[in-house]
Motif scaffolding. Sequence first.
Motif, PDB file in Angstrom:
ATOM      1  N   GLY A   1     107.942   4.065 -58.021  1.00  0.00           N
ATOM      2  CA  GLY A   1     108.883   4.878 -57.283  1.00  0.00           C
ATOM      3  C   GLY A   1     108.786   6.341 -57.640  1.00  0.00           C
ATOM      4  N   VAL A   2     109.808   7.067 -57.235  1.00  0.00           N
ATOM      5  CA  VAL A   2     109.887   8.500 -57.441  1.00  0.00           C
ATOM      6  C   VAL A   2     111.188   8.819 -58.155  1.00  0.00           C
ATOM      7  CG1 VAL A   2     109.973  10.750 -56.292  1.00  0.00           C
ATOM      8  CG2 VAL A   2     108.559   8.924 -55.336  1.00  0.00           C
ATOM      9  N   LEU A   3     111.119   9.665 -59.158  1.00  0.00           N
ATOM     10  CA  LEU A   3     112.300  10.146 -59.865  1.00  0.00           C
ATOM     11  C   LEU A   3     112.499  11.615 -59.513  1.00  0.00           C
ATOM     12  CD1 LEU A   3     111.715   8.569 -63.392  1.00  0.00           C
ATOM     13  CD2 LEU A   3     113.153   7.702 -61.562  1.00  0.00           C
TER      14      LEU A   3
ATOM     15  N   MET B   1     116.281  20.726 -55.543  1.00  0.00           N
ATOM     16  CA  MET B   1     115.466  19.873 -56.386  1.00  0.00           C
ATOM     17  C   MET B   1     114.927  20.686 -57.557  1.00  0.00           C
ATOM     18  SD  MET B   1     112.247  17.371 -55.552  1.00  0.00           S
ATOM     19  CE  MET B   1     110.879  18.503 -55.771  1.00  0.00           C
ATOM     20  N   LEU B   2     115.087  20.147 -58.737  1.00  0.00           N
ATOM     21  CA  LEU B   2     114.540  20.753 -59.943  1.00  0.00           C
ATOM     22  C   LEU B   2     113.106  20.272 -60.155  1.00  0.00           C
ATOM     23  CD1 LEU B   2     114.906  22.412 -62.537  1.00  0.00           C
ATOM     24  CD2 LEU B   2     115.972  20.391 -63.580  1.00  0.00           C
ATOM     25  N   ALA B   3     112.907  18.962 -60.152  1.00  0.00           N
ATOM     26  CA  ALA B   3     111.576  18.400 -60.364  1.00  0.00           C
ATOM     27  C   ALA B   3     111.511  16.992 -59.817  1.00  0.00           C
ATOM     28  CB  ALA B   3     111.213  18.409 -61.852  1.00  0.00           C
ATOM     29  N   GLN B   4     110.309  16.571 -59.503  1.00  0.00           N
ATOM     30  CA  GLN B   4     110.033  15.204 -59.048  1.00  0.00           C
ATOM     31  C   GLN B   4     108.852  14.666 -59.843  1.00  0.00           C
ATOM     32  OE1 GLN B   4     109.449  14.237 -54.716  1.00  0.00           O
ATOM     33  NE2 GLN B   4     107.319  13.921 -55.349  1.00  0.00           N
ATOM     34  N   PHE B   5     108.977  13.439 -60.328  1.00  0.00           N
ATOM     35  CA  PHE B   5     107.877  12.778 -61.024  1.00  0.00           C
ATOM     36  C   PHE B   5     107.695  11.384 -60.453  1.00  0.00           C
ATOM     37  CE2 PHE B   5     109.514  15.873 -64.076  1.00  0.00           C
ATOM     38  CZ  PHE B   5     108.350  16.510 -64.472  1.00  0.00           C
ATOM     39  N   THR B   6     106.454  10.964 -60.349  1.00  0.00           N
ATOM     40  CA  THR B   6     106.180   9.600 -59.920  1.00  0.00           C
ATOM     41  C   THR B   6     106.288   8.672 -61.120  1.00  0.00           C
ATOM     42  OG1 THR B   6     103.808   9.766 -60.327  1.00  0.00           O
ATOM     43  CG2 THR B   6     104.605  10.422 -58.152  1.00  0.00           C
ATOM     44  N   CYS B   7     106.482   7.408 -60.861  1.00  0.00           N
ATOM     45  CA  CYS B   7     106.540   6.428 -61.944  1.00  0.00           C
ATOM     46  C   CYS B   7     106.035   5.091 -61.424  1.00  0.00           C
ATOM     47  CB  CYS B   7     107.969   6.267 -62.470  1.00  0.00           C
ATOM     48  SG  CYS B   7     109.134   5.588 -61.270  1.00  0.00           S
ATOM     49  N   GLY B   8     105.735   4.215 -62.370  1.00  0.00           N
ATOM     50  CA  GLY B   8     105.356   2.862 -62.001  1.00  0.00           C
ATOM     51  C   GLY B   8     103.968   2.729 -61.440  1.00  0.00           C
ATOM     52  N   ARG B   9     103.112   3.722 -61.646  1.00  0.00           N
ATOM     53  CA  ARG B   9     101.722   3.614 -61.218  1.00  0.00           C
ATOM     54  C   ARG B   9     100.886   4.482 -62.152  1.00  0.00           C
ATOM     55  NH1 ARG B   9     100.909   6.115 -55.454  1.00  0.00           N
ATOM     56  NH2 ARG B   9     102.126   4.272 -54.959  1.00  0.00           N
ATOM     57  N   PRO B  10      99.595   4.181 -62.312  1.00  0.00           N
ATOM     58  CA  PRO B  10      98.788   5.022 -63.186  1.00  0.00           C
ATOM     59  C   PRO B  10      98.809   6.471 -62.724  1.00  0.00           C
ATOM     60  CG  PRO B  10      97.631   3.003 -62.627  1.00  0.00           C
ATOM     61  CD  PRO B  10      98.855   3.059 -61.753  1.00  0.00           C
ATOM     62  N   VAL B  11      98.823   7.391 -63.679  1.00  0.00           N
ATOM     63  CA  VAL B  11      98.803   8.815 -63.360  1.00  0.00           C
ATOM     64  C   VAL B  11      97.489   9.388 -63.872  1.00  0.00           C
ATOM     65  CG1 VAL B  11     101.290   9.044 -63.446  1.00  0.00           C
ATOM     66  CG2 VAL B  11      99.981   9.384 -65.524  1.00  0.00           C
ATOM     67  N   PRO B  12      97.080  10.563 -63.384  1.00  0.00           N
ATOM     68  CA  PRO B  12      95.803  11.133 -63.811  1.00  0.00           C
ATOM     69  C   PRO B  12      95.691  11.223 -65.327  1.00  0.00           C
ATOM     70  CG  PRO B  12      96.700  12.372 -61.974  1.00  0.00           C
ATOM     71  CD  PRO B  12      97.753  11.391 -62.399  1.00  0.00           C
ATOM     72  N   GLY B  13      94.672  10.588 -65.868  1.00  0.00           N
ATOM     73  CA  GLY B  13      94.421  10.677 -67.294  1.00  0.00           C
ATOM     74  C   GLY B  13      95.101   9.613 -68.132  1.00  0.00           C
ATOM     75  N   ALA B  14      96.034   8.870 -67.541  1.00  0.00           N
ATOM     76  CA  ALA B  14      96.752   7.850 -68.312  1.00  0.00           C
ATOM     77  C   ALA B  14      95.902   6.591 -68.427  1.00  0.00           C
ATOM     78  CB  ALA B  14      98.086   7.522 -67.653  1.00  0.00           C
ATOM     79  N   GLN B  15      96.112   5.852 -69.487  1.00  0.00           N
ATOM     80  CA  GLN B  15      95.380   4.615 -69.700  1.00  0.00           C
ATOM     81  C   GLN B  15      96.142   3.454 -69.077  1.00  0.00           C
ATOM     82  OE1 GLN B  15      92.288   4.645 -71.088  1.00  0.00           O
ATOM     83  NE2 GLN B  15      92.622   6.848 -70.897  1.00  0.00           N
ATOM     84  N   GLY B  16      96.327   3.493 -67.748  1.00  0.00           N
ATOM     85  CA  GLY B  16      97.017   2.413 -67.054  1.00  0.00           C
ATOM     86  C   GLY B  16      98.498   2.399 -67.376  1.00  0.00           C
ATOM     87  N   GLY B  17      99.161   1.377 -66.917  1.00  0.00           N
ATOM     88  CA  GLY B  17     100.571   1.213 -67.247  1.00  0.00           C
ATOM     89  C   GLY B  17     101.472   1.917 -66.270  1.00  0.00           C
TER      90      GLY B  17
ATOM     91  N   HIS C   1     103.751  14.668 -58.722  1.00  0.00           N
ATOM     92  CA  HIS C   1     104.649  15.411 -59.600  1.00  0.00           C
ATOM     93  C   HIS C   1     104.793  16.821 -59.021  1.00  0.00           C
ATOM     94  CE1 HIS C   1     103.768  12.054 -62.162  1.00  0.00           C
ATOM     95  NE2 HIS C   1     102.543  12.461 -62.405  1.00  0.00           N
ATOM     96  N   ARG C   2     106.028  17.315 -58.923  1.00  0.00           N
ATOM     97  CA  ARG C   2     106.228  18.652 -58.361  1.00  0.00           C
ATOM     98  C   ARG C   2     107.483  19.290 -58.933  1.00  0.00           C
ATOM     99  NH1 ARG C   2     107.507  17.270 -52.012  1.00  0.00           N
ATOM    100  NH2 ARG C   2     105.411  16.422 -52.123  1.00  0.00           N
ATOM    101  N   VAL C   3     107.542  20.617 -58.864  1.00  0.00           N
ATOM    102  CA  VAL C   3     108.688  21.404 -59.331  1.00  0.00           C
ATOM    103  C   VAL C   3     109.172  22.248 -58.166  1.00  0.00           C
ATOM    104  CG1 VAL C   3     109.501  23.126 -60.994  1.00  0.00           C
ATOM    105  CG2 VAL C   3     107.716  21.488 -61.655  1.00  0.00           C
ATOM    106  N   GLY C   4     110.486  22.260 -57.917  1.00  0.00           N
ATOM    107  CA  GLY C   4     111.048  23.026 -56.818  1.00  0.00           C
ATOM    108  C   GLY C   4     110.738  22.402 -55.474  1.00  0.00           C
ATOM    109  N   GLY C   5     111.097  23.128 -54.405  1.00  0.00           N
ATOM    110  CA  GLY C   5     110.837  22.620 -53.064  1.00  0.00           C
ATOM    111  C   GLY C   5     111.718  21.443 -52.718  1.00  0.00           C
ATOM    112  N   TYR C   6     111.139  20.491 -51.961  1.00  0.00           N
ATOM    113  CA  TYR C   6     111.871  19.314 -51.493  1.00  0.00           C
ATOM    114  C   TYR C   6     111.281  18.049 -52.110  1.00  0.00           C
ATOM    115  CZ  TYR C   6     113.572  22.434 -47.790  1.00  0.00           C
ATOM    116  OH  TYR C   6     114.146  23.468 -47.096  1.00  0.00           O
ATOM    117  N   PRO C   7     112.091  17.002 -52.259  1.00  0.00           N
ATOM    118  CA  PRO C   7     111.539  15.720 -52.710  1.00  0.00           C
ATOM    119  C   PRO C   7     110.658  15.126 -51.628  1.00  0.00           C
ATOM    120  CG  PRO C   7     113.840  15.457 -52.096  1.00  0.00           C
ATOM    121  CD  PRO C   7     113.539  16.928 -52.037  1.00  0.00           C
ATOM    122  N   VAL C   8     109.868  14.121 -52.010  1.00  0.00           N
ATOM    123  CA  VAL C   8     108.916  13.527 -51.086  1.00  0.00           C
ATOM    124  C   VAL C   8     109.598  13.004 -49.831  1.00  0.00           C
ATOM    125  CG1 VAL C   8     108.989  11.261 -52.224  1.00  0.00           C
ATOM    126  CG2 VAL C   8     106.978  11.922 -50.909  1.00  0.00           C
TER     127      VAL C   8
END
Length: 275
Positions: free
Chosen positions: A249-251, A223-239, A199-206
């Motif tokens: 993927g990446v949004l 780029m305004l923001a980038q978020f990952t999806c479709g994989r567990p993220v820190p602190g999430a209960q899976g999913g 997950h990132r704000v500004g700069g370039y996409p991955v």
Amino acid sequence: MDDGQAGERQMRALREIARRHLADEDARRWCALVRPVIRLVGEEEAGAGEPAAARLGGLPLLPRGAHWPAGPPGGVPPVHLASLDCAALPAGWLDVALPADGTLLFFAPGAGGADGPAPGRVVYVPAGTPCRAVGAPPGVGVIPAVRLFARRDASAPFPDHPCVREAFALDTWADPYDHPVHEQGFVDELGERVHRVEHRVGGYPVNAGAVGHGAGTEPGRVMLAQFTCGRPVPGAQGGAPADGDGGGGVLVWTVRREDLARKSFGEAVLLRHRW
């Protein structure tokens, strides 16, 4: 080493990669493309008592009287992906004019979808606006809420980014891949530093080439923001945060600089890359 020093060190490291692999003039052009970025990290990297800068998932806090954004005609409304607290971001670090305060809400499609542009919304809520948590419409999932924390960092574009083609006039080459910026050693070392799915704000996409083959990253857009999806993220209960089908993927949201200056996000473009 504090967060600001770490960001400056990363800026220097990215420029040194160019100086090791490229001729002086090419290295100079490449170094001019290195840009600051803010990484959004999970609880395990946060300091004690540190305020969160963003929240992945949860219910959005919308202005009183406002409704959940609508989806495409006949389609399902989007998922609330993340909320970004602009006032909690390191002031003066980014080279894009994000609002100094207020909240940016990111909405993205749910399961399925192909690479490239996709329906998505960015809603800006000015600071001090009376808000309330709005429940998700029927059929729209809610991502488990995860707090994210800001870290200064640096980013550089991959050679397939439009700004690289412009800076090095690659469109004039019979075969752009013969240019030194596509040399394998340079690309590999660059990838070790910047090709992070995060997950990132500004700069370039991955990877601009992977995210819609550069669509929406043309000159004038950032780029305004980038978020990952479709994989567990820190602190999430899976999913899978935004793709219930288990895909990943990446949004990436891009926006025009002039729209940023006006705090206008109605024409932000969402790009999606799936793996």
